[in-house]
Design a protein around this motif. Sequence first.
Motif, short mmCIF file in Angstrom:
data_model
loop_
_atom_site.label_atom_id
_atom_site.label_comp_id
_atom_site.label_asym_id
_atom_site.label_seq_id
_atom_site.Cartn_x
_atom_site.Cartn_y
_atom_site.Cartn_z
N THR A 25 -93.58 4.43 15.58
CA THR A 25 -92.28 3.78 15.82
C THR A 25 -92.39 2.75 16.93
O THR A 25 -91.86 1.64 16.81
CB THR A 25 -91.22 4.84 16.18
N GLN A 34 -94.33 -0.28 15.50
CA GLN A 34 -93.49 -1.07 14.59
C GLN A 34 -92.47 -1.88 15.36
O GLN A 34 -92.18 -3.03 15.01
CB GLN A 34 -92.79 -0.17 13.58
N GLY A 35 -91.90 -1.31 16.41
CA GLY A 35 -90.96 -2.06 17.25
C GLY A 35 -91.64 -3.25 17.90
O GLY A 35 -91.07 -4.34 17.97
N HIS A 36 -92.86 -3.05 18.36
CA HIS A 36 -93.62 -4.16 18.95
C HIS A 36 -93.86 -5.27 17.93
O HIS A 36 -93.68 -6.45 18.22
CB HIS A 36 -94.96 -3.64 19.50
N LEU A 37 -94.28 -4.88 16.73
CA LEU A 37 -94.52 -5.88 15.67
C LEU A 37 -93.24 -6.62 15.31
O LEU A 37 -93.27 -7.84 15.07
CB LEU A 37 -95.12 -5.21 14.43
N THR A 38 -92.13 -5.92 15.25
CA THR A 38 -90.85 -6.54 14.93
C THR A 38 -90.46 -7.55 16.00
O THR A 38 -90.05 -8.67 15.69
CB THR A 38 -89.75 -5.47 14.78
N ARG A 39 -90.59 -7.17 17.27
CA ARG A 39 -90.25 -8.09 18.36
C ARG A 39 -91.17 -9.31 18.36
O ARG A 39 -90.72 -10.43 18.57
CB ARG A 39 -90.32 -7.36 19.70
N THR A 40 -92.45 -9.09 18.11
CA THR A 40 -93.40 -10.20 18.07
C THR A 40 -93.08 -11.15 16.92
O THR A 40 -93.10 -12.37 17.09
CB THR A 40 -94.83 -9.66 17.92
N GLY A 41 -92.78 -10.60 15.76
CA GLY A 41 -92.44 -11.43 14.60
C GLY A 41 -91.16 -12.21 14.82
O GLY A 41 -91.07 -13.39 14.47
N THR A 42 -90.17 -11.57 15.42
CA THR A 42 -88.90 -12.25 15.70
C THR A 42 -89.11 -13.38 16.69
O THR A 42 -88.59 -14.49 16.51
CB THR A 42 -87.87 -11.24 16.26
#
Length: 125
Positions: free
Chosen positions: A37, A40-48
């Motif tokens: 989790t 995934q949060g890190h990847l989401t923030r990086t992608g955003t």
Amino acid sequence: MISAETVTDVANSPQVVAAIWVASGALFVGLVNVGVTIWQGHLTRTGTASRENREQWWDRFVWAAERVEGPDDDYRELGATVLRQLASVDWVEASDKDMIDAILEDVTDEISDADVEEASDEQNN
């Protein structure tokens, strides 16, 4: 009274040992879920952040491209300077750099490199 031998026998019973193993397994699965989790949060923030940077870059590109094609010499120089700076961003794709080069080639006849440097110096001050 319960004897110490009875307590030891119960603690070593197969049901208690199995319960400890099951609880340990559940703890391990829970820790793995927490780790996934967080990742995934890190990847989401990086992608955003990457998408937001790209959108801002595109807005700046459109602004500069409109200035380069405009009638005012000062704005054309400023637009060319901004386009050159946009091309130097490290994450810009090769196709974007080619597009900027094509635009600058069209206006190179009208804007000298000295004019672009002068506009860049004025912008920095």
